[in-house]
Design a protein around this motif. Sequence first.
Motif, PDB file in Angstrom:
ATOM      1  N   PRO A 137       0.810  -1.230   0.000  1.00 21.56           N
ATOM      2  CA  PRO A 137       0.000   0.000   0.000  1.00 21.56           C
ATOM      3  C   PRO A 137       0.842   1.279   0.000  1.00 21.56           C
ATOM      4  O   PRO A 137       0.382   2.318  -0.505  1.00 21.56           O
ATOM      5  N   GLU A 138       2.068   1.200   0.518  1.00 19.75           N
ATOM      6  CA  GLU A 138       2.946   2.379   0.524  1.00 19.75           C
ATOM      7  C   GLU A 138       3.341   2.788  -0.895  1.00 19.75           C
ATOM      8  O   GLU A 138       3.697   3.936  -1.136  1.00 19.75           O
ATOM      9  N   GLY A 139       3.288   1.858  -1.827  1.00 26.94           N
ATOM     10  CA  GLY A 139       3.678   2.129  -3.207  1.00 26.94           C
ATOM     11  C   GLY A 139       2.533   2.595  -4.096  1.00 26.94           C
ATOM     12  O   GLY A 139       2.727   2.851  -5.280  1.00 26.94           O
ATOM     13  N   LEU A 178      -0.502   1.206  -8.148  1.00 28.83           N
ATOM     14  CA  LEU A 178       0.753   0.739  -7.581  1.00 28.83           C
ATOM     15  C   LEU A 178       1.873   1.064  -8.572  1.00 28.83           C
ATOM     16  O   LEU A 178       1.897   0.538  -9.685  1.00 28.83           O
ATOM     17  N   PHE A 179       2.769   1.946  -8.156  1.00 30.72           N
ATOM     18  CA  PHE A 179       3.873   2.352  -9.017  1.00 30.72           C
ATOM     19  C   PHE A 179       5.233   1.963  -8.473  1.00 30.72           C
ATOM     20  O   PHE A 179       6.237   2.045  -9.177  1.00 30.72           O
ATOM     21  N   ALA A 180       5.288   1.546  -7.181  1.00 29.32           N
ATOM     22  CA  ALA A 180       6.588   1.275  -6.578  1.00 29.32           C
ATOM     23  C   ALA A 180       6.464   0.246  -5.458  1.00 29.32           C
ATOM     24  O   ALA A 180       5.402   0.074  -4.870  1.00 29.32           O
ATOM     25  N   ILE A 181       7.574  -0.410  -5.183  1.00 26.12           N
ATOM     26  CA  ILE A 181       7.669  -1.391  -4.097  1.00 26.12           C
ATOM     27  C   ILE A 181       8.583  -0.791  -3.027  1.00 26.12           C
ATOM     28  O   ILE A 181       9.714  -0.385  -3.338  1.00 26.12           O
ATOM     29  N   PRO A 182       8.124  -0.726  -1.771  1.00 25.21           N
ATOM     30  CA  PRO A 182       8.984  -0.174  -0.724  1.00 25.21           C
ATOM     31  C   PRO A 182      10.176  -1.096  -0.447  1.00 25.21           C
ATOM     32  O   PRO A 182      10.019  -2.316  -0.354  1.00 25.21           O
ATOM     33  N   GLU A 233      17.204   1.895   5.024  1.00 24.89           N
ATOM     34  CA  GLU A 233      16.797   3.296   4.918  1.00 24.89           C
ATOM     35  C   GLU A 233      15.286   3.372   4.683  1.00 24.89           C
ATOM     36  O   GLU A 233      14.742   2.650   3.849  1.00 24.89           O
ATOM     37  N   LYS A 234      14.617   4.217   5.406  1.00 23.30           N
ATOM     38  CA  LYS A 234      13.159   4.356   5.339  1.00 23.30           C
ATOM     39  C   LYS A 234      12.744   5.171   4.108  1.00 23.30           C
ATOM     40  O   LYS A 234      13.492   6.010   3.609  1.00 23.30           O
ATOM     41  N   ASP A 235      11.525   4.905   3.663  1.00 24.90           N
ATOM     42  CA  ASP A 235      10.901   5.642   2.563  1.00 24.90           C
ATOM     43  C   ASP A 235      11.717   5.647   1.271  1.00 24.90           C
ATOM     44  O   ASP A 235      11.824   6.654   0.586  1.00 24.90           O
ATOM     45  N   MET A 236      12.273   4.481   0.945  1.00 24.51           N
ATOM     46  CA  MET A 236      12.955   4.287  -0.328  1.00 24.51           C
ATOM     47  C   MET A 236      12.111   3.324  -1.151  1.00 24.51           C
ATOM     48  O   MET A 236      11.564   2.361  -0.619  1.00 24.51           O
ATOM     49  N   PHE A 237      11.998   3.586  -2.447  1.00 20.94           N
ATOM     50  CA  PHE A 237      11.110   2.798  -3.299  1.00 20.94           C
ATOM     51  C   PHE A 237      11.788   2.356  -4.580  1.00 20.94           C
ATOM     52  O   PHE A 237      12.567   3.086  -5.178  1.00 20.94           O
ATOM     53  N   MET A 238      11.431   1.142  -4.986  1.00 23.07           N
ATOM     54  CA  MET A 238      11.928   0.537  -6.214  1.00 23.07           C
ATOM     55  C   MET A 238      10.822   0.637  -7.258  1.00 23.07           C
ATOM     56  O   MET A 238       9.680   0.295  -6.984  1.00 23.07           O
TER      57      MET A 238
END
Length: 186
Positions: free
Chosen positions: A120-122, A141-145, A159-164
């Motif tokens: 859900p964060e992505g 959904l555009f990214a995976i945390p 590291e927090k709040d980084m997305f792939m």
Amino acid sequence: MLQRMPKKTRITGILLLMLLLSSVLSACGSKADFTLFMMPREYLQDGVTTKLEEKLQSAFGEEKKIAVHGTSMYNDQKMIVELAAGGNGIMVLPKEVLENMLQQGPAVQLDEWFKAEDYPEGVMESIVLGEDDKEKKITGLFAIPVEKIPVLQEAGYKEKDMFMFIPANAPDQELSVEVLKEIVKP
């Protein structure tokens, strides 16, 4: 002009030029089939890119050459070059940078291959071109945390709040999806 310079300066300049030329030439010919690029907000610990590259290379074997590159810390100019060059199949960036980029639509929507409720964060908003060539906002959904990627957690990257994500200009979007599926496997 070189003759007016002190001999030590000329030699140093020539050596630096040779070093630069050799590093440029050594980059030629090491073309990977797939490249993943990581740009942390603060720093990237030693061994993170190596561990990820080893996992992916073992999964894809000899059929695909995988390269994972990273930079030691975030830099706007480097990020723009990496995104614009279009050579990366997957990128890892800070959430706020990705959200700003999505306002221009630079990522592949992942809902077709991954469940939004798992990440859900992505789920973010992005601008896309509609059928009538007009821009419209969509949510998906555009990214995976990174926090949910086991291999990165095992490598010590917390590291927090980084997305792939997969950039819209990825050279081979199908391969990018295959690699992303492999990355999220436990």
